[in-house]
Design an enzyme around this catalytic site. Structure first.
Site, short mmCIF file in Angstrom:
data_model
loop_
_atom_site.label_atom_id
_atom_site.label_comp_id
_atom_site.label_asym_id
_atom_site.label_seq_id
_atom_site.Cartn_x
_atom_site.Cartn_y
_atom_site.Cartn_z
N TYR A 151 -11.21 43.65 25.86
CA TYR A 151 -9.95 43.24 25.04
C TYR A 151 -8.50 44.28 25.77
O TYR A 151 -6.70 43.51 25.91
CB TYR A 151 -9.73 44.66 23.47
CG TYR A 151 -8.65 44.58 22.67
CD1 TYR A 151 -8.20 43.96 21.76
CD2 TYR A 151 -8.12 45.77 23.15
CE1 TYR A 151 -7.61 43.82 21.26
CE2 TYR A 151 -7.03 46.02 22.01
CZ TYR A 151 -6.82 45.07 20.87
OH TYR A 151 -5.85 44.95 20.26
N ALA A 152 -8.99 45.09 26.39
CA ALA A 152 -7.84 45.85 27.44
C ALA A 152 -7.51 44.43 28.47
O ALA A 152 -6.04 44.46 28.58
CB ALA A 152 -7.85 47.21 28.72
N LYS A 155 -5.42 41.86 26.52
CA LYS A 155 -3.80 42.13 26.55
C LYS A 155 -2.90 42.29 28.00
O LYS A 155 -1.88 41.97 28.44
CB LYS A 155 -4.32 43.53 25.77
CG LYS A 155 -4.16 43.60 24.21
CD LYS A 155 -3.35 42.79 23.60
CE LYS A 155 -4.04 42.50 21.76
NZ LYS A 155 -3.46 41.42 21.12
#
Ligand code: NAP
Length: 248
Positions: A151-152, A155
Site C-alpha cells: 500500500y505504502a 501510494k
C-alpha cells in the site's frame, strides 16, 4: 465542469462525488462492483440537486482495456471531463516476509496502475480543451507503514506519477496534485485498520480528542483544488491529516 471520480460508490470517493454535485457540477464515477452503493450515491445526488447528471460506471481501474472503454463511454455521455479524481484504492495488509505476489500486484493494479490508465484515457480531451484538473488521493502511509509495504509503495508511486504530470502538462493548462488523507471513518479503515492504530491516532493526532477526519473535510479540499481557488496550485502534495504527520 464535469468530474470523473474513481471509487465514487463509497467512503471518500462518494463524498467527493456528492460535494461536486452540491457545488453545481455533473459527475461520472467509477466503482468496482457494489451496484447498491452506487445507486444510493446516484439517488443522493438527484436529491441534492434535481437535474444533476450523476452516473456510476462499473469498472476495474486495473484493467487498461476496460478503462479505455469506460472513458470513451463517459466522454460520449458527458461530452467533456475537466476534472479527474483518482480515489479508488484497496489495502491488503501483510508483512513483507509473508506477502503473496497477488497481494502485492493487486494493490498496485488498483492504487497506481489504475490512476495511470485513467489519466491517460482522459488526457487527450483535456489537452484539446487546454484545461484539466487531476487530483490523486494518496495516504499518510505513503511514507511507510509496517504491514503495508504494498500500500505504502503504491501510494508513494502515485506521488511520482502526479508530480511528473504537473511538469509534463502544466504548460497546457492541466494541473495535477495529490491529497494525502490521514484517518477517515470509511469501510476501508473499519475493515483493515488495527485497533492499536486507531488508539495511536486518537492519542497523537493534534485535533480535539484526536478525532478522525470527516469526509466533507477531504471532499472540499478536492473541489477547492479543482475550482478557481486551485488554479495556481500544481504538483503539490497536500496533507489532510489533522496535523499528524507520521505513522505507526
Ligand atoms: N479511509 C481513510 O482513512 C483513508 C486514509 C488514507 C487514504 N485513503 C485513500 O482514500 C481512497 C478512498 O478510500 P476509502 O476509505 O473511501 O475506501 P472504501 O470505503 O473502501 O471505498 C473504496 C472505493 O474504491 C472502489 N474500488 C476498489 N477497487 C476498485 C477497482 N479495482 N476499480 C474501481 N473501483 C474500485 C470501491 O468500489 P465498490 O464499492 O464497487 O467496491 C469503492 O468505491 C483510497 O485510495 C484510500 O487509499 C483512505
Amino acid at each position: 465542469m464535469n468530474y470523473f471520480v474513481t471509487g465514487g460508490s463509497r467512503g471518500i470517493g462518494a463524498g467527493i462525488v456528492l460535494q461536486a454535485v452540491r457545488e453545481g457540477h455533473d459527475v461520472a464515477f467509477a466503482f468496482k462492483g457494489n451496484r447498491e452503493a452506487a445507486a444510493k450515491v446516484e439517488a443522493e445526488a438527484r436529491a441534492l440537486r434535481p437535474g444533476a447528471l450523476c452516473k456510476g460506471y462499473v469498472l476495474d481501474v486495473g484493467d487498461p482495456e476496460a478503462v479505455a472503454a469506460v472513458a470513451d463511454q463517459v466522454l460520449a455521455d458527458f461530452e467533456s471531463i475537466a476534472v479527474v479524481v483518482n480515489c479508488a484504492g484497496i489495502n491488503r495488509a501483510n508483512l513483507v516476509i509473508s506477502m503473496s505476489d497477488e497481494e502485492w500486484h493487486s494493490v498496485f493494479a488498483t492504487n497506481l496502475h489504475g490512476p495511470f490508465y485513467v489519466i491517460r484515457a482522459f488526457l487527450s480531451s483535456m489537452l484539446a480543451s487546454r484545461f484539466g484538473r487531476i487530483i490523486n488521493v494518496s495516504s499518510i502511509q505513503h511514507s511507510g507503514a509496517a504491514g503495508q509495504a504494498n500500500y505504502a509503495a503504491s501510494k508513494a508511486g502515485l506521488h511520482g506519477l502526479t508530480l511528473s504530470l504537473a511538469k509534463e502538462y502544466g504548460r497546457k493548462g492541466i494541473t495535477a496534485n495529490v491529497v494525502v488523507p490521514g484517518f477517515f471513518d470509511t469501510d476501508m479503515t473499519r475493515e483493515s485498520m488495527p485497533a492499536q492504530a486507531k488508539e495511536y491516532w486518537a492519542q497523537y493526532c493534534p485535533m480535539p480528542k484526536g478525532r478522525m477526519g470527516r469526509i466533507d473535510e477531504l471532499a472540499t479540499v478536492v473541489t477547492f483544488l479543482a475550482g478557481p481557488g486551485g488554479s495556481y496550485i500544481n504538483g503539490q502534495v497536500i496533507p489532510v491529516t489533522g496535523g499528524l504527520d507520521w505513522t505507526y
